[in-house]
Design an enzyme around this catalytic site. Structure first.
Site, PDB file in Angstrom:
ATOM      1  N   LYS A 143       0.876  -1.188   0.000  1.00 34.18           N
ATOM      2  CA  LYS A 143       0.000   0.000   0.000  1.00 34.18           C
ATOM      3  C   LYS A 143       0.906   1.229   0.000  1.00 34.18           C
ATOM      4  CE  LYS A 143      -1.449   2.961   2.747  1.00 34.18           C
ATOM      5  NZ  LYS A 143      -1.428   4.104   1.815  1.00 34.18           N
TER       6      LYS A 143
ATOM      7  N   GLU B 211       9.466   1.657  11.591  1.00 33.57           N
ATOM      8  CA  GLU B 211      10.468   2.722  11.649  1.00 33.57           C
ATOM      9  C   GLU B 211       9.716   4.029  11.657  1.00 33.57           C
ATOM     10  OE1 GLU B 211      13.607   2.510  12.260  1.00 33.57           O
ATOM     11  OE2 GLU B 211      13.526   0.331  12.281  1.00 33.57           O
TER      12      GLU B 211
ATOM     13  N   CYS C 119      13.603  11.462   8.116  1.00 30.43           N
ATOM     14  CA  CYS C 119      13.496  11.066   9.521  1.00 30.43           C
ATOM     15  C   CYS C 119      14.831  11.324  10.215  1.00 30.43           C
ATOM     16  CB  CYS C 119      13.106   9.610   9.621  1.00 30.43           C
ATOM     17  SG  CYS C 119      14.098   8.555   8.590  1.00 30.43           S
TER      18      CYS C 119
ATOM     19  N   GLU D  19       8.893  16.610  16.179  1.00 30.23           N
ATOM     20  CA  GLU D  19       9.355  16.427  14.801  1.00 30.23           C
ATOM     21  C   GLU D  19       8.584  17.377  13.887  1.00 30.23           C
ATOM     22  OE1 GLU D  19       8.333  12.861  12.557  1.00 30.23           O
ATOM     23  OE2 GLU D  19      10.419  12.705  11.942  1.00 30.23           O
TER      24      GLU D  19
HETATM   25  P1  NDP Z   1       2.496   8.657   7.821  1.00 28.75           P
HETATM   26  O1  NDP Z   1       2.591   7.888   9.089  1.00 28.75           O
HETATM   27  O2  NDP Z   1       1.469   9.700   7.723  1.00 28.75           O
HETATM   28  O3  NDP Z   1       2.229   7.658   6.604  1.00 28.75           O
HETATM   29  C1  NDP Z   1       3.040   6.542   6.367  1.00 28.75           C
HETATM   30  C2  NDP Z   1       2.229   5.469   5.687  1.00 28.75           C
HETATM   31  O4  NDP Z   1       1.217   4.993   6.592  1.00 28.75           O
HETATM   32  C3  NDP Z   1       1.471   5.953   4.449  1.00 28.75           C
HETATM   33  O5  NDP Z   1       1.498   4.932   3.480  1.00 28.75           O
HETATM   34  C4  NDP Z   1       0.074   6.172   4.983  1.00 28.75           C
HETATM   35  O6  NDP Z   1      -0.919   6.093   4.016  1.00 28.75           O
HETATM   36  C5  NDP Z   1      -0.030   5.009   5.943  1.00 28.75           C
HETATM   37  N1  NDP Z   1      -1.109   5.136   6.911  1.00 28.75           N
HETATM   38  C6  NDP Z   1      -1.726   6.255   7.351  1.00 28.75           C
HETATM   39  N2  NDP Z   1      -2.689   5.925   8.263  1.00 28.75           N
HETATM   40  C7  NDP Z   1      -2.653   4.583   8.404  1.00 28.75           C
HETATM   41  C8  NDP Z   1      -3.373   3.648   9.199  1.00 28.75           C
HETATM   42  N3  NDP Z   1      -4.328   4.017  10.059  1.00 28.75           N
HETATM   43  N4  NDP Z   1      -3.062   2.334   9.102  1.00 28.75           N
HETATM   44  C9  NDP Z   1      -2.098   1.925   8.253  1.00 28.75           C
HETATM   45  N5  NDP Z   1      -1.389   2.762   7.474  1.00 28.75           N
HETATM   46  C10 NDP Z   1      -1.650   4.073   7.551  1.00 28.75           C
HETATM   47  O7  NDP Z   1       3.951   9.215   7.546  1.00 28.75           O
HETATM   48  P2  NDP Z   1       4.461  10.088   6.309  1.00 28.75           P
HETATM   49  O8  NDP Z   1       4.215   9.385   5.025  1.00 28.75           O
HETATM   50  O9  NDP Z   1       3.938  11.455   6.472  1.00 28.75           O
HETATM   51  O10 NDP Z   1       6.040  10.061   6.524  1.00 28.75           O
HETATM   52  C11 NDP Z   1       6.679  10.927   7.387  1.00 28.75           C
HETATM   53  C12 NDP Z   1       7.045  10.221   8.663  1.00 28.75           C
HETATM   54  O11 NDP Z   1       7.807   9.072   8.371  1.00 28.75           O
HETATM   55  C13 NDP Z   1       7.915  11.072   9.562  1.00 28.75           C
HETATM   56  O12 NDP Z   1       7.484  10.969  10.890  1.00 28.75           O
HETATM   57  C14 NDP Z   1       9.291  10.444   9.399  1.00 28.75           C
HETATM   58  O13 NDP Z   1      10.150  10.641  10.479  1.00 28.75           O
HETATM   59  C15 NDP Z   1       8.949   9.015   9.210  1.00 28.75           C
HETATM   60  N6  NDP Z   1      10.038   8.283   8.549  1.00 28.75           N
HETATM   61  C16 NDP Z   1      10.808   7.438   9.298  1.00 28.75           C
HETATM   62  C17 NDP Z   1      11.885   6.787   8.747  1.00 28.75           C
HETATM   63  C18 NDP Z   1      12.710   5.847   9.556  1.00 28.75           C
HETATM   64  O14 NDP Z   1      13.445   5.048   8.965  1.00 28.75           O
HETATM   65  N7  NDP Z   1      12.638   5.863  10.878  1.00 28.75           N
HETATM   66  C19 NDP Z   1      12.263   7.022   7.344  1.00 28.75           C
HETATM   67  C20 NDP Z   1      11.372   7.893   6.637  1.00 28.75           C
HETATM   68  C21 NDP Z   1      10.303   8.507   7.238  1.00 28.75           C
HETATM   69  P3  NDP Z   1      -1.537   7.448   3.364  1.00 28.75           P
HETATM   70  O15 NDP Z   1      -0.410   8.071   2.651  1.00 28.75           O
HETATM   71  O16 NDP Z   1      -2.610   6.928   2.491  1.00 28.75           O
HETATM   72  O17 NDP Z   1      -2.037   8.275   4.508  1.00 28.75           O
END
Ligand code: NDP
Length: 516
Positions: A206, A287, A321, A417
């Site tokens: 997804k 992560e 991140c 963050e």
């Molecule tokens: P989100 O948590 O908003 O989204 C991540 C994914 O989760 C998307 O595919 C999103 O779908 C999906 N999602 C949203 N709601 C749900 C749910 N209820 N159940 C299951 N999946 C869901 O993060 P971002 O995409 O905005 O990314 C930014 C974040 O990611 C930052 O906090 C960053 O620090 C972190 N990050 C961490 C990394 C690491 O290695 N530690 C590396 C890169 C980023 P949809 O887009 O459809 O909402």
């Protein structure tokens, strides 16, 4: 026999011919790749829905990159069922056969490397260099995990006694739901898809709703490379609409997620519930966020410190991140470091990333823009604005790189963050205090220390609690196989993507003992 793993080289854009090649790729993508529609893929079947997710260019907010069909809960369930059926054959394929698919996919991406990077420029607003690094990392995950799987295919050595032959082998786990973020739209999406695949699991991918087009293209690459139907299922959909369905399904075995703390903890909690008919405990690889710190010691090199802070804070507009959004600097060098970071920052160009001269592009969308501008307002209360502080969302979501000095270690902009181009400086009187401030958030992802003091290096190795700690460099830019990546505390399950243990998280270890 495979060759030794080496990371994919980065493109040197100071070379004229590389600049020309990239411009050509941008033209190709603008002319031939944009505006297309992509279906869902479930068990090899293309499914088109009326509802669509449209991907826009964050630098030109009316420009459509493409659109994908949007899954309903029923389609999400169908994808899990398809993956569960395909698992019964895929799990018994030879590790080398699976690895070879990854090698072929890597070769295929390499042949169109600049086109893929150009798509990242358009879909996520990445400047050339950042886009090139994202594509290189995607290739690295393919190359590295393929080799890791071959290495793990005979298991690990254990002891055998007289009259007994013992083996320790790894077996696939089951259906994996892969949920990537939008920021490393190619690398992380590809990494959390192929790690379970090559380990013998089947996948429901997804993609992030902001960046589904690169994911659709990647699934095409995997299919062409030989992933059988049902083994990879492509199910774009809103996380809040289909996320729970995918996570809760009793046939889901692994959820591999990268994204925010909020969504990660929700997944972790829901996955712990054993659903009717479920015969296993789910594995969650999560992560999450970061609030990453660069410490500058009193004898640290000022120029190196300034360059490292600048790169960590503003690469890809701080939307990593690992972004170094906090600089904790010893009073003896504080003024010099702040001044130099401001100088370097103000030399850079923020604008459309299609231009080679752009250092920083837009932030991803309107919601991010609003959120970051809100933090900038908070910052004005909490610190001294020394650079930036403005934004312009008339054409795209552009925010000037913003720097606050003299911020209290407990201030909001030092704790939360922001995920945008906002940097906070805090002054400390000693190395002890610097370590204490560095550890004072709920996150523990990356960090860096700029110092020439060997004793302080050794102390930080023990006392700076982050998953990825760097000395005398920036705190971003981990490379697969060289800097296995993942964090402590609320940054996640410390699963170390691109590291030697990563694939084993996707497999069940099995002990086999034969008596003769
Ligand atoms: P989100 O948590 O908003 O989204 C991540 C994914 O989760 C998307 O595919 C999103 O779908 C999906 N999602 C949203 N709601 C749900 C749910 N209820 N159940 C299951 N999946 C869901 O993060 P971002 O995409 O905005 O990314 C930014 C974040 O990611 C930052 O906090 C960053 O620090 C972190 N990050 C961490 C990394 C690491 O290695 N530690 C590396 C890169 C980023 P949809 O887009 O459809 O909402």
């Amino acid at each position: 026999m495979t060759t030794l793993y080496r990371h994919e080289p980065f493109t040197d854009f100071s070379q004229k011919e590389n600049q020309e090649a990239f411009k050509k790729a941008l033209k190709t993508v603008n002319k031939e790749w944009l505006g297309k529609e992509y279906p869902l893929i479930i068990n090899g079947e293309r499914i088109t829905t009326d509802a669509k997710i449209v991907s826009y260019n964050p630098a030109k907010k009316d420009e459509v990159i493409g659109s994908v069909s949007k899954a309903t809960k029923e389609l999400a369930e169908k994808a899990i069922e398809a993956a569960a059926t395909a698992f019964e054959t895929w799990r018994y394929t030879k590790a080398e056969e699976r690895a070879n698919i990854l090698f072929r996919a890597a070769a295929s991406i390499r042949r169109k490397k600049h086109e893929f990077s150009a798509l990242l420029v358009k879909e996520a607003g990445k400047p050339w260099k950042e886009a090139d690094a994202d594509t290189a990392e995607a290739i690295d995950f393919l190359e590295y995990y393929a080799r890791q799987m071959i290495e793990l295919s005979n298991g690990k050595p254990i002891n055998s006694r007289e009259g007994e032959y013992n083996q320790y082998i790894y077996t696939p786990t089951g259906v994996t739901v892969s949920i990537p973020p939008w920021n490393f739209l190619f690398a992380i999406m590809a990494g959390i898809t192929v790690a379970p695949l090559v380990s013998g699991n089947t996948v429901v991918l997804k993609p992030a709703s902001a960046t589904p087009i690169i994911a659709a293209r990647f699934v095409e690459v995997l299919e062409e490379a030989g992933v059988p139907k049902g083994v990879i299922n492509f199910v774009p959909g809103s996380g809040s609409e289909v996320g729970d369905t995918l996570v809760d399904h009793p046939k889901t075995s692994i959820i591999t997620f990268t994204g925010s703390r909020e969504v990660g903890t929700r997944i972790f909690e829901r996955a712990a519930v054993v659903q009717p008919g479920q015969q296993h405990l789910k594995q969650v690889i999560a992560e999450m966020g970061g609030k990453d710190t660069i410490i500058v010691d009193k004898d640290g090199d000022v120029e190196l410190a300034a360059q490292s802070i600048f790169t960590s804070a503003f690469g890809f507009a701080g939307q990593k991140c690992s972004a170094g959004s906090r600089a904790v600097v010893h009073a003896d060098v504080y003024d010099a470091v702040v001044e130099r970071v401001v100088e370097i920052t103000e030399e850079q160009i923020t604008g459309n990333p299609e231009s080679h001269s752009t250092y920083m592009g837009p932030v991803i969308d309107a919601a991010s823009y609003e959120k970051i501008m809100g933090y900038i307002e908070i910052g004005k209360e909490e610190g001294r604005l020394v650079s930036g502080g403005t934004g312009d969302d008339s054409k795209g979501f552009f925010i000037q790189p913003t720097i606050f000095a003299d911020v209290d270690a407990e201030a909001k902009i030092m704790q939360e963050e922001i995920f945008g181009p906002v940097l906070a400086f805090s002054k400390v009187a000693s190395f002890d205090e610097a370590l204490q401030v560095a550890n004072n958030t709920e996150y523990g992802l990356t960090g860096a220390v700029i110092t020439n003091n060997r004793a302080h290096i050794e102390r930080a190795k023990q006392e700076f609690h982050v998953g990825n700690l760097y000395f005398n460099r920036n705190c971003t830019g981990a490379i697969v196989g060289y800097h296995p990546f993942g964090g402590f505390k609320m940054s996640g399950t410390d699963s170390k993507a691109g590291g030697p243990d990563y694939l084993t998280l996707h497999m069940n270890a099995k002990t086999v003992s034969e008596t003769y």
